[in-house]
Design a protein around this motif. Structure first.
Motif, short mmCIF file in Angstrom:
data_model
loop_
_atom_site.label_atom_id
_atom_site.label_comp_id
_atom_site.label_asym_id
_atom_site.label_seq_id
_atom_site.Cartn_x
_atom_site.Cartn_y
_atom_site.Cartn_z
N GLY A 142 1.00 -1.43 0.69
CA GLY A 142 -0.15 0.44 -0.26
C GLY A 142 1.22 0.71 -0.16
N PRO A 143 0.19 2.29 -0.49
CA PRO A 143 1.09 3.44 -0.26
C PRO A 143 1.73 3.97 1.15
CG PRO A 143 -1.19 3.91 -0.83
CD PRO A 143 -1.37 2.79 -0.75
N SER A 144 2.59 4.86 1.57
CA SER A 144 2.51 5.71 2.89
C SER A 144 2.13 6.68 2.92
CB SER A 144 4.72 5.68 2.87
OG SER A 144 4.51 7.14 2.67
N GLY A 145 2.03 7.30 3.58
CA GLY A 145 1.51 8.29 4.24
C GLY A 145 2.23 9.40 3.61
N MET A 205 1.97 9.84 1.16
CA MET A 205 1.82 10.23 -0.68
C MET A 205 0.07 11.36 0.12
SD MET A 205 -0.88 7.30 -2.91
CE MET A 205 -2.24 7.57 -3.88
N VAL A 206 -0.49 11.23 0.69
CA VAL A 206 -1.24 12.43 1.83
C VAL A 206 -0.49 13.62 1.52
CG1 VAL A 206 -2.58 12.52 3.39
CG2 VAL A 206 -2.43 10.19 2.70
N GLU A 207 1.38 14.04 2.23
CA GLU A 207 1.57 14.94 2.13
C GLU A 207 1.55 15.18 0.63
OE1 GLU A 207 4.91 14.21 4.62
OE2 GLU A 207 5.63 15.86 4.24
N ALA A 219 -0.05 15.07 -1.79
CA ALA A 219 -0.98 15.61 -2.81
C ALA A 219 -1.58 16.81 -1.73
CB ALA A 219 -2.39 14.31 -2.03
N PHE A 266 1.51 4.00 -6.74
CA PHE A 266 2.01 4.53 -5.04
C PHE A 266 3.63 4.13 -4.11
CE2 PHE A 266 -1.81 1.89 -6.48
CZ PHE A 266 -2.55 3.26 -5.91
N LEU A 273 -4.52 9.67 8.62
CA LEU A 273 -3.83 9.61 7.45
C LEU A 273 -5.39 9.11 6.90
CD1 LEU A 273 -0.93 7.53 7.18
CD2 LEU A 273 -1.14 9.75 6.96
N ARG A 290 -7.29 12.64 6.09
CA ARG A 290 -6.41 13.75 5.56
C ARG A 290 -6.91 13.27 3.34
NH1 ARG A 290 -0.77 13.18 7.53
NH2 ARG A 290 -0.45 14.80 6.12
N GLN A 307 -4.65 -0.25 -4.92
CA GLN A 307 -3.93 -0.67 -3.71
C GLN A 307 -5.71 -0.04 -2.57
OE1 GLN A 307 0.03 0.05 -3.53
NE2 GLN A 307 0.40 -1.69 -3.58
N PHE A 313 -1.88 2.00 5.15
CA PHE A 313 -0.38 2.97 4.79
C PHE A 313 -0.25 2.29 5.84
CE2 PHE A 313 -4.19 6.41 3.64
CZ PHE A 313 -3.84 6.71 3.12
N PHE A 314 1.13 2.37 4.38
CA PHE A 314 2.35 1.76 4.68
C PHE A 314 3.82 2.27 5.75
CE2 PHE A 314 -0.59 -1.45 3.58
CZ PHE A 314 -0.52 -2.26 4.97
#
Lengths: 425, 425
Positions: free
Chosen positions: A90-93, A95-97, A99, A290, B10, B13, B26, B38-39
């Motif tokens: 999965g994505p890491s955080g 990705m949110v940051e 965005a 991701f 997360l 957000r 994902q 999220f990872f």
């Protein structure tokens, strides 16, 4: 002493295992003879080919190199994240940051989706516009490049008429032709696509007129269609916001890539609130979309975009180059057409329908360590210095003399064979 | 103690800046409740979510992780090349070296083209087949996943009927239905597409029968069409050659991705001599397709594929898992359907049309540190050990008891709402 024996040897090996020896935009097939096909390393504004020849590189990887090849801070962010985790389940955080950062920097954008190719982002824009409107027709500028998928590739081989159905073309900056195309779409308009500037190959570049950009916005609003600005190539090179912030027009969707992580593989589609649900309900994905390391690099790049004077620097360096080249050309009895923003220079010769002067000049520059392109816009990167520009101008002066001394030359045969000179110049 | 407060934060957000909170394969929207979105990091066979919970990860990034997350040798090759030059104005000689290696390892292949997404490779296969044959129709297995472009995305939102024109579907492994589809294509057959195994989601996997694979080859030969095997997901996980080397059938084109650089972003299309010119004359490209660092990582991965026992190891680990899970299921009064090759396990419960047993079991495993997937094939990586498998079996036993103690459960609502249970199971 410029040599190319290693490049030749690699080309022979490539001929055996890569169709045509090389494919895509980095094939040198249509460049002046002897342009190196293979490169060994890159640092800052410089590039070394497989034979060890060093160049000041004005192509910047065809766009990704904005802050200098191998930028220490950006690559350190990439490597640190690679060591934590890159392509995971999965994505890491981050990705949110990322965005959050991009939507706060790009004024029309309320959300972001990340992908790998510029073509991924333009294709998502196409799908989201059709999903949003439940209509099919897209209106695009004739000759504009929006990627290499079947719906948009500039070469028709391997595509079918169905791949390009529901497309109507207009002429960039020509309000009447845009209106006519939209009229032709009738009640089926899904989107108007626009490049941020006219940066087609083989012809002069054009900044968008405010009238054209505003009319595109109005026509979309009247039809309930989406306005898409394809900022893959020029994004963050002309502004710290969407490139159309320069003309005061907000698109609904914008596609990004190349420079957003300084060469690390990531692209993006940014969108306005109204298209959010349409974005959430298409299926779009990819094995590496991701991955966290390119996002770490993009976050570092965003910081440099916000906090450094890279934009003013590249603009000033571009102006210095433009002015100096005009002077050198005049000294040698030539006149240049330098079009588009100075930080995305395209340089053609006046009175050069066969492109022979351009090819001879570019080749002479290349053999003297300056990598220019004769028919694709170039890029100024923030790692270049005034000394680099001044050295380039000295070399350009020498190269003008080479062209002058050569006298009249026939049209460039490899372009004439393909009909490029006849059709587009 | 398993917690998920950071993941929840997360997600909140993400909801604001990413359409739907997450998109693509994902997104955990269709997984059991509380699956982490999220990872934070990954190493070897393990994954840590944003809250620091550790998992043995049987999804392996949905395929890329073959030799272990953060593999030292592969990542060192990537970083060393990144420091020399990655995304430059042209490819490095590593592109030739990688093409030489892959074409020498994959017996049907005479040439290679590199790209980023699996979808890039399958789309190039489509275009090359049409360019080669000058015909349009492609024949594909119903329900097979070949990517997320408009021509192949599993969700139709944002696509038009034109995007899917000239496609005829057959049932995997069903020779009669394949023959009928080819007959329907008449004299317009460009290609037959096949997955290396039937690895569709939500249903049992199937190995290809030799009869089916051979008949696909014959039908292509009779029509002058190209046979395409889409090895993006399974490539090099079932064989050190094309996955169809296991049934003795050589495709003309094969698409690769995911594991070929152990998670670094690169995909590939490999092709036979006869399709070389068709490959050379389509336009296919992307901003990062020529980047050197992923090629360095892929070369190191190819070396490990050739020189280690990773294949036999992952097969043996997969068999150990399969056997142990069957025993644990039986002990607890359940029967499993474990289908496909053991190194690409798909695990469903018998008598579980609403998938509720599967969901409850997967959720119990996840909360105990084993990341399984209830309806997508999983992956064994070479970094896993027998101790990892045995620990998984202990946890699985506990999870079976959780399901047993829960008693009858209603069908999984989020799947029922989408009609997935009704349509596909």
């Amino acid at each position: 002493m410029w040599t190319n024996s290693e490049d030749k040897s690699l080309r022979e090996r490539a001929e055996a295992v890569i169709p045509g020896g090389m494919y895509g935009h980095q094939s040198v097939r249509l460049l002046p003879d002897d342009y190196p096909q293979f490169f060994e390393r890159a640092s800052g504004a410089y590039l070394w080919d497989a034979d060890g020849n060093k160049y000041i590189d004005y192509m910047c990887g065809y766009g990704p190199n904005l802050f200098g090849y191998g930028h220490e801070g950006i690559d350190a962010a990439y490597i640190a994240q690679l060591k934590k985790g890159d392509t995971m389940t999965g994505p890491s955080g981050l990705m949110v940051e990322l965005a959050e950062q991009m939507t706060s920097m790009v004024s029309h954008a309320d959300w972001a989706m990340f992908c790998k190719n510029g073509t991924d982002a333009t294709t998502m824009a196409l799908m989201i516009a059709r999903n949003f409107t439940r209509k099919k027709t897209i209106v695009l500028a004739k000759g504009a490049y929006h990627g290499a998928a079947p719906w948009c590739t500039p070469l028709k081989n391997g595509t079918t008429p169905n791949d390009r159905a529901n497309q109507i073309f207009y002429t960039y900056n020509d309000v009447e032709s845009l209106e006519a195309a939209v009229k032709e779409a009738g009640d089926d308009l899904a989107a108007i696509f626009a490049a941020p500037i006219k940066h087609d190959t083989f012809i002069d570049q054009e900044d968008p007129t405010p009238e054209y950009a505003r009319r595109a916005r109005e026509l979309c609003d009247e039809a309930g269609a989406l306005l898409v600005v394809d900022d893959v190539r020029a994004g963050f090179r002309l502004a710290r916001d969407s490139s159309w912030s320069r003309v005061g027009v907000k698109p609904d969707l914008s596609s990004w890539g190349k420079a957003i992580a300084n060469g690390h593989p990531i692209s993006a589609l940014l969108g306005a609130e109204k298209a959010r649900n349409a974005g959430a309900t298409i299926y779009a994905t990819g094995s590496y979309w991701f991955s966290a390391a390119p996002m770490a690099a993009a976050i570092e790049t965003m910081k440099l975009i916000r906090e450094t004077d890279y934009l003013e620097r590249t603009q000033a360096l571009g102006q210095r180059l433009r002015k100096g080249l005009d002077e050198a050309a005049n000294r040698n009895g030539f006149a240049l057409r330098q079009t588009g923003p100075a930080e995305l220079p395209l340089i053609m010769f006046n009175d050069d329908p066969g492109l022979s002067k351009g090819y001879a000049w570019n080749q002479a520059l290349m053999k003297r360590g300056v990598y220019f392109h004769p028919w694709h816009n170039m890029f100024i990167c923030a790692a270049m210095t005034e000394a680099d520009i001044d050295h380039t101008l000295d070399v350009a002066d020498e190269a003008f003399r080479v062209v002058r001394d050569a006298g009249p030359l026939p049209p460039v045969e490899k372009l004439a064979i393909l009909g490029i000179l006849a059709d587009d110049n």
